[in-house]
Design a protein around this motif. Sequence first.
Motif, PDB file in Angstrom:
ATOM      1  N   THR A  61     -37.071   6.330  28.638  1.00 51.72           N
ATOM      2  CA  THR A  61     -37.262   5.665  27.346  1.00 51.72           C
ATOM      3  C   THR A  61     -38.695   5.203  27.109  1.00 51.72           C
ATOM      4  O   THR A  61     -38.958   4.475  26.157  1.00 51.72           O
TER       5      THR A  61
ATOM      6  N   GLY B 294     -31.128   6.003  28.801  1.00 50.31           N
ATOM      7  CA  GLY B 294     -31.924   5.206  29.727  1.00 50.31           C
ATOM      8  C   GLY B 294     -31.057   4.148  30.367  1.00 50.31           C
ATOM      9  O   GLY B 294     -29.994   3.792  29.845  1.00 50.31           O
ATOM     10  N   ARG B 295     -31.506   3.657  31.492  1.00 49.45           N
ATOM     11  CA  ARG B 295     -30.725   2.631  32.192  1.00 49.45           C
ATOM     12  C   ARG B 295     -30.609   1.346  31.378  1.00 49.45           C
ATOM     13  O   ARG B 295     -29.630   0.617  31.482  1.00 49.45           O
ATOM     14  N   ASN B 296     -31.630   1.067  30.573  1.00 53.27           N
ATOM     15  CA  ASN B 296     -31.626  -0.124  29.731  1.00 53.27           C
ATOM     16  C   ASN B 296     -31.265   0.289  28.302  1.00 53.27           C
ATOM     17  O   ASN B 296     -32.053   0.955  27.621  1.00 53.27           O
ATOM     18  N   PRO B 297     -30.067  -0.088  27.823  1.00 49.90           N
ATOM     19  CA  PRO B 297     -29.651   0.341  26.478  1.00 49.90           C
ATOM     20  C   PRO B 297     -30.587  -0.131  25.373  1.00 49.90           C
ATOM     21  O   PRO B 297     -30.775   0.586  24.374  1.00 49.90           O
ATOM     22  N   ASP B 298     -31.172  -1.311  25.532  1.00 47.19           N
ATOM     23  CA  ASP B 298     -32.096  -1.801  24.503  1.00 47.19           C
ATOM     24  C   ASP B 298     -33.336  -0.926  24.426  1.00 47.19           C
ATOM     25  O   ASP B 298     -33.839  -0.623  23.326  1.00 47.19           O
ATOM     26  N   HIS B 299     -33.834  -0.516  25.588  1.00 47.64           N
ATOM     27  CA  HIS B 299     -35.002   0.369  25.596  1.00 47.64           C
ATOM     28  C   HIS B 299     -34.662   1.731  24.994  1.00 47.64           C
ATOM     29  O   HIS B 299     -35.479   2.329  24.277  1.00 47.64           O
TER      30      HIS B 299
ATOM     31  N   THR C  82     -38.427   9.881  34.303  1.00 40.77           N
ATOM     32  CA  THR C  82     -38.261   8.613  34.996  1.00 40.77           C
ATOM     33  C   THR C  82     -38.888   8.653  36.391  1.00 40.77           C
ATOM     34  O   THR C  82     -39.087   9.733  36.953  1.00 40.77           O
TER      35      THR C  82
END
Length: 324
Positions: free
Chosen positions: A141, A165-170, A206
């Motif tokens: 991301t 991505g591991r972070n949904p917000d990102h 990544t």
Amino acid sequence: MPHDIRILTEVELRAALPLDRAAVDVVETAFAALARGDVVMPPILSMDLPQANGEVDVKTAYIPGFDGFAIKVSPGFFDNPALGLPSLNGLMVLLSAQTGLVQAVFLDNGYLTDLRTAAAGAVAARHLAPAQVSVAGVLGTGVQARMQIRAARLERPFDDVLIWGRNPDHAAACAADLSQDPGLTARVAGSAEDVVRRAQLVVTTTPARSPLVRAEWLHPDLLITAMGSDQPGKGEIAPQALAAADLYVCDRFSQCETSGELEAARAAGLMPDTPPELGQLIARALPRPPGCVICDLTGTGAQDTAIASHALGLLGDAGTVIRA
């Protein structure tokens, strides 16, 4: 005797060098030059700094016929975003191929590396992606996730992108950013598996050290370009997936077997043969074979020399000139 050295900042470089077909073309020349065998390119000087969650790479290459050659210092410190700083930065120094004198210092904060890495992904798409791509995907991301998608669209004008991505917000922020591009719809995917199964072109961006892509997700008419693995121990593609692909292509075999996706496959007792390099396919004008293709891009000093030389040719009077 004193000589002129041009010093340029990231702002000046961004204004002069867009991500366009010209950048892709010049990076393609670096791949082809490697295939000819006359490039002088020493092994990467690489430092892993686990205490700082960081790494530093130094790359260089001399390409016959180029007026200069670059030495690039590329730090990646992955806790920097929490401090409001970018993860990647660095600089390039361009030296004369005739005299060894410094021609230019590019204080680019990693922009030229980002540019040539995205252009390398576009070269892979140009030669290895299916002729028709309707859905592309990216695992990651960050800045490179965005640039890889934009670069790939120069070669395959798809309209839909899936992002995981591991972070949904990102991931949501990345999708919102890419959706600003004309004609592009970017959506967050529920899983990496969803991205791989549904897309015809996937880029992994990544610093993962455990596999994100599994063999059972692969399908025909798929290109996966893996560009996150560039140090020993990194890996985004499961060794079994690498072995299951119809074709595995690397940018530089000597790098990929020690710091690319091939490292883990070899450790697992898979893929003992020497794979083709992307430059060899370009030089021979070989068509894309049917089936699933995985392209392993660790990044080369030849690409750095190519993009730095390209930069100097476009800058005109930009920057500051000092006598040294």
